[in-house]
Design an enzyme around this catalytic site. Structure first.
Site, PDB file in Angstrom:
ATOM      1  N   HIS A 122       6.680   0.382  -4.221  1.00  0.00           N
ATOM      2  CA  HIS A 122       5.790   1.287  -3.496  1.00  0.00           C
ATOM      3  C   HIS A 122       4.943   2.116  -4.473  1.00  0.00           C
ATOM      4  O   HIS A 122       5.491   2.708  -5.405  1.00  0.00           O
ATOM      5  CB  HIS A 122       6.629   2.224  -2.605  1.00  0.00           C
ATOM      6  CG  HIS A 122       5.815   3.240  -1.864  1.00  0.00           C
ATOM      7  ND1 HIS A 122       6.215   4.550  -1.727  1.00  0.00           N
ATOM      8  CD2 HIS A 122       4.621   3.133  -1.241  1.00  0.00           C
ATOM      9  CE1 HIS A 122       5.298   5.208  -1.027  1.00  0.00           C
ATOM     10  NE2 HIS A 122       4.322   4.378  -0.718  1.00  0.00           N
TER      11      HIS A 122
HETATM   12 CA    CA Z   1       3.045  -2.099  -3.947  1.00  0.00          CA
END
Ligand code: CA
Ligand code: V1P
Ligand code: ZN
Length: 393
Positions: free
Chosen positions: A184
């Site tokens: 992320h």
């Molecule tokens: Ca990513």
């Protein structure tokens, strides 16, 4: 050779900082700056530098880093020594400051130089895009998306992407940040949480408590407090192990296509973390070099000024394959370069298989089970389209 020619009326700038490549995070650490040497050598053996403007980046200055990072953090980063490494038998009382000196973000010799060279690459790339001196600017030494204003995180100390986007914002009204690293892109997302001038989109493996950093759920779309213009301007695409080229490419084109229509960005910042490839030491996906590259190709087709950043990637031979292939996409030579790695390429043996496009079987001992149902992927697409209805255009 290979018919690599400069594209007409189209400029690609390539920003490298060979000084980065000599630094070491430590014997067992997965981040190997040497992968940049391997990438550059593959790019060169295909003759791609002939088709680009090639630049050696300088180190970013303290003031430049200070555009995002705090003085307290930068001062410590600039002066900390490997001997300050906390949690040492020799240093039982030493506290961890700014998350520096643990196993993920160790203190090593030349750390500040490494960080400022990485940021220098990305800032040079941003300046070329701002001055209209390049259509696509390539900065494989950048892409360190986890770093925070006053904290190191996940092998990232300086957030070169945030610094580059801040430059783009001086010229371009809206910037679309896209992150195909398997992790992320939390640092970039957080930095632009309160503005609608940057939309962040991350595709990643999501399994809190198990997979780093544990954030980026489907319903994380930016703080929905009243009067926050940045609300709904963070998009997260949480995925499971083993996603394939076909699924990923369809998902990517659908989501980025919809965002492009609704948000109408004026520039793109694309983080090309190569740890989303099959056989990565830390990653969990089943992407091949073609599937990873298809995302770059699609972004290029949107015809916007664009920066390509590096990022994660822990099986160096595959990192070099992906970033060399994506450099060829930038210059429009991807259909012309041979699939076989050039005979004269240095470290040719290091690639094990002499192809730019290894099969899943060549990449892994055992192909990973695909845990992404088409039903779940349709739900994700529906949620993203729902979010986009809140975005003004
Ligand atoms: Ca990513
Ligand atoms: O999982 C963790 C932390 C350490 N635990 C307390 C939780 N860290 C991960 C960090 C991954 C960073 C990815 C960076 C990027 O997105 C951008 C450059 O790619 C981690 C892992 C892992 N398997 O996730 N650290 C390490 N492995 C590690 C292994 C050996 C030595 C040092 C760190
Ligand atoms: Zn990563």
């Amino acid at each position: 050779e290979y018919g690599i020619v400069r594209p007409k009326g189209y400029t690609v700038s390539f920003h490298a900082a060979p000084e980065m490549e000599k630094h070491h995070f430590g014997q067992t650490h997965p981040m190997k700056p040497w992968r940049l040497t391997l990438t550059k050598s593959l790019v060169t053996s295909y003759g791609m530098p002939f088709a680009m403007d090639n630049y050696l980046s300088r180190a970013a200055t303290y003031e430049e880093l200070n555009a995002f990072h705090s003085n307290e953090y930068l001062d410590y980063l600039a002066t900390a020594e490997p001997e300050d490494q906390p949690r040492d038998i020799d240093n039982p009382d030493k506290e961890v400051k700014f998350n520096l000196g643990g196993s993920d973000c160790p203190l090593f010799y030349g750390l500040y130089n490494y960080c400022s060279m990485s940021a220098g690459c990305s800032l040079d790339a941003a300046r070329k895009i701002c001055n209209n001196q390049a259509d696509i600017a390539v900065a494989w030494g950048g892409g360190l998306h986890h770093a925070k204003k006053s904290e190191a995180s996940g092998f990232c100390y300086i957030n070169d992407i945030v610094l580059a986007i801040l430059q783009l914002l001086r010229i371009y009204p809206r910037v679309l940040y896209i992150d195909i690293d398997v992790h992320h892109g939390d640092g970039v997302e957080e930095a632009f949480f309160s503005t609608d001038r940057v939309m962040t989109v991350s595709f990643h493996k999501y399994q809190p408590e198990v997979f780093f950093p544990g954030t980026g759920s489907l319903d994380d779309n930016g703080p929905k407090s009243e009067h926050n213009p940045g609300a709904h301007h963070a998009i997260n695409v949480p995925l499971n192990d083993g996603i394939t080229d076909e699924q990923y490419e369809a998902l990517f084109k659908n989501i980025i296509g919809a965002i492009n229509e609704r948000y109408r960005p004026s520039a793109i910042a694309l983080q090309c973390g190569a740890d989303s490839l099959a056989g990565d030491r830390l990653g969990r996906f089943n992407l091949r070099v073609q599937g990873h590259g298809a995302c770059v190709k699609y972004c290029k087709s949107l015809g916007l000024p664009m920066i390509l950043f590096g990022g994660g990637g822990y099986t160096p031979r595959n990192v070099a394959r992906a970033w060399a292939y994506e450099t060829s996409i930038a210059i429009g030579a991807d259909t012309r370069i041979p699939e076989t790695i050039p005979e004269h390429a240095p470290w040719r043996e290091h690639f094990i298989h002499d192809t730019l496009f290894p099969t899943l079987e060549q990449s892994m001992n055992e192909p990973r089970h695909n845990r992404n149902s088409d039903k779940r992927l349709r739900e994700i697409v529906a949620h993203v389209h729902e979010q986009l209805r809140f975005v003004e255009h």
